[in-house]
Design a protein around this motif. Sequence first.
Motif, PDB file in Angstrom:
ATOM      1  N   LEU A   1       0.845  -1.191   0.000  1.00  0.00           N
ATOM      2  CA  LEU A   1       0.000   0.000   0.000  1.00  0.00           C
ATOM      3  C   LEU A   1       0.879   1.240   0.000  1.00  0.00           C
ATOM      4  N   SER A   2       0.752   2.024  -1.073  1.00  0.00           N
ATOM      5  CA  SER A   2       1.554   3.229  -1.270  1.00  0.00           C
ATOM      6  C   SER A   2       0.714   4.471  -0.991  1.00  0.00           C
ATOM      7  N   ALA A   3       1.344   5.480  -0.378  1.00  0.00           N
ATOM      8  CA  ALA A   3       0.623   6.722  -0.071  1.00  0.00           C
ATOM      9  C   ALA A   3       0.203   7.452  -1.327  1.00  0.00           C
ATOM     10  N   SER A   4       0.961   7.317  -2.410  1.00  0.00           N
ATOM     11  CA  SER A   4       0.661   8.075  -3.629  1.00  0.00           C
ATOM     12  C   SER A   4       0.030   7.233  -4.724  1.00  0.00           C
ATOM     13  N   LYS A   5       0.261   5.915  -4.716  1.00  0.00           N
ATOM     14  CA  LYS A   5      -0.186   5.079  -5.833  1.00  0.00           C
ATOM     15  C   LYS A   5      -1.302   4.108  -5.473  1.00  0.00           C
ATOM     16  N   GLY A   6      -1.662   4.023  -4.211  1.00  0.00           N
ATOM     17  CA  GLY A   6      -2.661   3.041  -3.811  1.00  0.00           C
ATOM     18  C   GLY A   6      -2.036   1.675  -3.684  1.00  0.00           C
ATOM     19  N   VAL A   7      -2.725   0.641  -4.157  1.00  0.00           N
ATOM     20  CA  VAL A   7      -2.204  -0.725  -4.076  1.00  0.00           C
ATOM     21  C   VAL A   7      -1.230  -0.957  -5.224  1.00  0.00           C
ATOM     22  N   ILE A   8      -0.031  -1.417  -4.867  1.00  0.00           N
ATOM     23  CA  ILE A   8       0.977  -1.804  -5.857  1.00  0.00           C
ATOM     24  C   ILE A   8       1.106  -3.323  -5.800  1.00  0.00           C
ATOM     25  N   VAL A   9       0.940  -3.976  -6.958  1.00  0.00           N
ATOM     26  CA  VAL A   9       1.049  -5.428  -7.025  1.00  0.00           C
ATOM     27  C   VAL A   9       2.349  -5.786  -7.736  1.00  0.00           C
TER      28      VAL A   9
ATOM     29  N   ILE B   1      -3.531  -0.092  -8.270  1.00  0.00           N
ATOM     30  CA  ILE B   1      -4.953   0.195  -8.066  1.00  0.00           C
ATOM     31  C   ILE B   1      -5.020   1.502  -7.292  1.00  0.00           C
ATOM     32  N   PRO B   2      -5.211   2.621  -7.973  1.00  0.00           N
ATOM     33  CA  PRO B   2      -5.172   3.929  -7.299  1.00  0.00           C
ATOM     34  C   PRO B   2      -6.372   4.146  -6.384  1.00  0.00           C
ATOM     35  N   GLY B   3      -6.212   5.096  -5.473  1.00  0.00           N
ATOM     36  CA  GLY B   3      -7.320   5.504  -4.619  1.00  0.00           C
ATOM     37  C   GLY B   3      -7.500   4.674  -3.372  1.00  0.00           C
ATOM     38  N   MET B   4      -6.712   3.624  -3.210  1.00  0.00           N
ATOM     39  CA  MET B   4      -6.849   2.769  -2.024  1.00  0.00           C
ATOM     40  C   MET B   4      -5.997   3.340  -0.883  1.00  0.00           C
ATOM     41  N   VAL B   5      -6.577   3.418   0.305  1.00  0.00           N
ATOM     42  CA  VAL B   5      -5.875   4.029   1.442  1.00  0.00           C
ATOM     43  C   VAL B   5      -5.782   3.099   2.656  1.00  0.00           C
TER      44      VAL B   5
ATOM     45  N   TRP C   1      -7.861  -7.926   0.311  1.00  0.00           N
ATOM     46  CA  TRP C   1      -8.878  -6.901   0.501  1.00  0.00           C
ATOM     47  C   TRP C   1      -8.245  -5.579   0.916  1.00  0.00           C
ATOM     48  N   ALA C   2      -8.780  -4.508   0.331  1.00  0.00           N
ATOM     49  CA  ALA C   2      -8.340  -3.152   0.654  1.00  0.00           C
ATOM     50  C   ALA C   2      -9.551  -2.237   0.537  1.00  0.00           C
ATOM     51  N   ALA C   3      -9.366  -0.961   0.875  1.00  0.00           N
ATOM     52  CA  ALA C   3     -10.484  -0.014   0.802  1.00  0.00           C
ATOM     53  C   ALA C   3      -9.970   1.363   0.439  1.00  0.00           C
ATOM     54  N   GLY C   4     -10.857   2.128  -0.186  1.00  0.00           N
ATOM     55  CA  GLY C   4     -10.554   3.508  -0.532  1.00  0.00           C
ATOM     56  C   GLY C   4     -11.824   4.205  -0.968  1.00  0.00           C
ATOM     57  N   GLY C   5     -11.917   5.504  -0.714  1.00  0.00           N
ATOM     58  CA  GLY C   5     -13.171   6.196  -1.000  1.00  0.00           C
ATOM     59  C   GLY C   5     -14.279   5.584  -0.173  1.00  0.00           C
ATOM     60  N   THR C   6     -15.349   5.193  -0.820  1.00  0.00           N
ATOM     61  CA  THR C   6     -16.444   4.525  -0.113  1.00  0.00           C
ATOM     62  C   THR C   6     -16.604   3.081  -0.584  1.00  0.00           C
ATOM     63  N   ASN C   7     -15.512   2.506  -1.076  1.00  0.00           N
ATOM     64  CA  ASN C   7     -15.557   1.141  -1.580  1.00  0.00           C
ATOM     65  C   ASN C   7     -14.592   0.221  -0.839  1.00  0.00           C
ATOM     66  N   LEU C   8     -15.043  -1.001  -0.635  1.00  0.00           N
ATOM     67  CA  LEU C   8     -14.200  -2.116  -0.249  1.00  0.00           C
ATOM     68  C   LEU C   8     -13.891  -2.874  -1.522  1.00  0.00           C
ATOM     69  N   ILE C   9     -12.637  -3.315  -1.711  1.00  0.00           N
ATOM     70  CA  ILE C   9     -12.320  -4.065  -2.926  1.00  0.00           C
ATOM     71  C   ILE C   9     -11.716  -5.413  -2.566  1.00  0.00           C
ATOM     72  N   SER C  10     -11.961  -6.387  -3.427  1.00  0.00           N
ATOM     73  CA  SER C  10     -11.269  -7.669  -3.343  1.00  0.00           C
ATOM     74  C   SER C  10     -10.421  -7.825  -4.592  1.00  0.00           C
ATOM     75  N   ILE C  11      -9.243  -8.401  -4.417  1.00  0.00           N
ATOM     76  CA  ILE C  11      -8.334  -8.653  -5.531  1.00  0.00           C
ATOM     77  C   ILE C  11      -8.077 -10.150  -5.578  1.00  0.00           C
ATOM     78  N   ASP C  12      -8.463 -10.789  -6.659  1.00  0.00           N
ATOM     79  CA  ASP C  12      -8.206 -12.209  -6.828  1.00  0.00           C
ATOM     80  C   ASP C  12      -6.707 -12.396  -7.025  1.00  0.00           C
ATOM     81  N   SER C  13      -6.041 -13.110  -6.108  1.00  0.00           N
ATOM     82  CA  SER C  13      -4.589 -13.206  -6.192  1.00  0.00           C
ATOM     83  C   SER C  13      -4.105 -14.188  -7.257  1.00  0.00           C
ATOM     84  N   ASN C  14      -5.042 -14.837  -7.950  1.00  0.00           N
ATOM     85  CA  ASN C  14      -4.667 -15.657  -9.106  1.00  0.00           C
ATOM     86  C   ASN C  14      -4.723 -14.846 -10.400  1.00  0.00           C
ATOM     87  N   THR C  15      -5.815 -14.108 -10.578  1.00  0.00           N
ATOM     88  CA  THR C  15      -6.040 -13.393 -11.841  1.00  0.00           C
ATOM     89  C   THR C  15      -5.813 -11.894 -11.733  1.00  0.00           C
ATOM     90  N   LEU C  16      -5.735 -11.371 -10.500  1.00  0.00           N
ATOM     91  CA  LEU C  16      -5.630  -9.938 -10.195  1.00  0.00           C
ATOM     92  C   LEU C  16      -6.882  -9.167 -10.603  1.00  0.00           C
TER      93      LEU C  16
END
Length: 439
Positions: A260-268, A280-284, A296-311
């Motif tokens: 989790l990056s302060a400027s870029k969001g989620v970096i995979v 994945i920008p906007g994640m905090v 799982w991560a969150a940003g704005g008003t969304n919760l997100i899931s990232i499939d670690s097989n397919t991304l």
Amino acid sequence: MKNQFFSRQLLAIASLMILTVSCNNDDNFTAPPVINGQQQLKDTLTIGKTLKLSSKLKDRNNVSFEWAVDGKVVGSDSTYVFKSETRGDFKVTMTAKNDGGKVSLTYNVLALGAYENGFFMINEGWFGHGTGTVGFYRYDTKAIEDSVFVKANPGKDLKPVSSTLEFGTIFNKKLFLVSKVGGPVVVADAYTLKEEKRIPAQGGNDWRAVVGIDENQALLTSGKGIYKLNLNTMALNGQVAGITDQVGDIVKANGYIFALSASKGVIVMNSSTLAVVKTIPGMVLGFAVTDDKKVWAAGGTNLISIDSNTLTVTEIPLGFQAYGSWGAWHPGSITAAKNNVFIAKNGSWSGGKQVYKYTGTAASLTTPFITLTNSNILYGAGIGYDRLKNTLVVNTVNEGFGANFAINNLYLFNADSGVKTDTVSFSGYYFPAVSVFQQ
């Protein structure tokens, strides 16, 4: 006829003799020992502690005893006091004998490490007044033991006092302690808490979190990117290319590293090459990893899931604003339990009073799973999941400032029902950061 008479007489005498012997044997018969209940039992203790084991016989008269630990004879009393100074599984066998036979009883004893029967509480400490500390909540006593790292390591410390201990994790049976603001990174045995290695404290250090890649290498996040760490020598082997801003939480799932990056969001990143394959920008706020290997991560008003097989990324409306903690970083207020996700509704930095549980349906996010009462607010990560006990662990201080930060509560909730199972109240300027659980 005469011979028949004598034969019959002899037969009668023989029968009488047999009857007499048989009756005498019945009178002298000794029943073998008999055990009450089951003949194989299980017990658990912490190394250094004692466990008194009994023979569990119905009758101990005229019985001799033999106790053996893993085949080695250790005692001959009717009871045996077991004590181990090493961690592991032990087979303690009692054999009872009398003239009628013998019987055996087996205890399977698990000797746990000194800091195995509970979980660690990583405290950032009161900035400028002292270093962070490591506490330990013990399951059997239901009490918190304070400052266990320095007690287990006389002469060692987590100085300087300007640093804050903000992160901990267990990887490969080692507890990693990570400090910000010039502090050290310490590696200790997860069961004994004895220090094994460290990156020494030094001006310019500004560590955040660590994740193991394999038994030889890890990644260490910081205020200025991600560093490659040799776990054998604790030497830094340069940085991950192209990432130079503040990076906090970091996890590994399948063949990828998620940071989790302060400027870029989620970096995979690819865990083998460390090449960035997705952002994945906007994640905090991050991370939680569910049993199905979704991240799982969150940003704005969304919760997100990232499939670690397919991304593949899936967005779930959260219903409230997600906040990170980049101004005064602490681990994210999100955790996973099986395939469910707990996420705190924090303020702009910390201090929330509600925890939501996402179970896969939109309805599960409409009402809080837990709402704190009175003046309690979350502090630091605030929530963690203890898989061994299926418990949601919650750390709070009192809302407000000053002396309110010295009013602490540790709450345990059943992760399925939300029923509170334990409360431990304690005083002091600990400033809890994150709970760390044995794996």
